[in-house]
Design a protein around this motif. Structure first.
Motif, short mmCIF file in Angstrom:
data_model
loop_
_atom_site.label_atom_id
_atom_site.label_comp_id
_atom_site.label_asym_id
_atom_site.label_seq_id
_atom_site.Cartn_x
_atom_site.Cartn_y
_atom_site.Cartn_z
N LEU A 172 107.19 62.18 -17.74
CA LEU A 172 107.92 61.87 -18.86
C LEU A 172 107.06 61.84 -20.07
CD1 LEU A 172 109.50 58.68 -17.47
CD2 LEU A 172 110.53 60.86 -18.11
N VAL A 224 116.44 59.17 -16.92
CA VAL A 224 116.37 60.45 -16.07
C VAL A 224 117.86 60.74 -15.68
CG1 VAL A 224 115.66 61.55 -14.17
CG2 VAL A 224 114.17 59.81 -15.28
N GLN A 268 115.23 64.43 -18.68
CA GLN A 268 114.62 63.16 -18.94
C GLN A 268 114.26 62.83 -20.26
OE1 GLN A 268 111.54 64.29 -16.37
NE2 GLN A 268 110.32 65.34 -17.87
#
Length: 213
Positions: free
Chosen positions: A6, A96, A83
């Protein structure tokens, strides 16, 4: 199976979430052009700057300040998805969206998400008050599961939350972490954001509706 990074793109944001539709659209569109991420489109409103992952319907709202990141899964990934994440005032929120190549269930995806979140930790149930937003009925036809935990992370107790919903084969996940001292505030905000995210996730995809028409 659900682990994703991320931290692909991090931006310092100080000019979004203003009541200025033009500025919000400009910010989102500039980011999309510079990043070049496929499958995302501008989803800004007068109230906030946002981008939408068109295949899944996941909407990522840019924070008024702090860090923001987004990306799609690699073309050679086993599962399709995207994401986004933000960090503000010590609270990290990740979203997500995944479509699995192998058929699965909401309960299976939720269990895997909780296991991944708790991996390597010694979690226990968080004893705080569930957010008022989460006590409402499921949003539309979208059903979901939520788990709230607390665990020592890096020597400090953290509040951890994972929520998972499913619609038309797409699974939407919200992952939240916050210092335990601000856990109740983080839970309240996360519940409200989750409800808003569900509403956008369950809304008809504009491109799909146009194709059907």
């Amino acid at each position: 199976m659900l682990r994703v990074g991320l931290c692909v793109l991090v931006l310092a944001l100080g000019a979004c979430n203003k009541s200025d539709a033009g500025a919000n659209h400009e910010l989102a569109q500039t980011m999309l052009r510079e990043r070049g991420a496929p499958d995302f489109a501008d989803a800004s409103t007068d109230a906030f700057a946002a981008i939408r992952h068109e295949p899944s319907g996941m909407v990522c709202v840019l924070p008024p300040n702090g860090a923001f990141a987004f990306d799609v899964f690699p073309a050679n990934a086993q599962n399709a998805g995207a994401q986004c994440s933000s960090t503000q005032d010590g609270v990290a929120v990740g979203w997500v969206a995944v479509r699995f190549s192998t058929p699965t269930t909401l309960d299976a995806v939720f269990s895997a998400s909780v296991a991944q979140l708790a991996a390597g930790l010694e979690p226990e149930a968080w004893p705080g008050q569930v957010s008022a937003a989460d006590l409402q009925s499921p949003q539309g036809l979208v059903h979901y599961r939520i788990q709230r935990l607390q665990a020592p992370v890096g020597g400090e107790m953290q509040f951890l939350r994972v929520a998972v919903a499913e619609r038309d084969g797409w699974y939407l996940q919200q992952i939240v972490s916050a210092p335990i001292a601000s856990a109740q505030e983080a839970e309240t905000a996360a519940g409200e954001i989750w409800r808003q995210g569900l509403a956008r996730f369950s809304a008809p995809n504009v491109s799909d509706a146009a194709a059907a028409g």
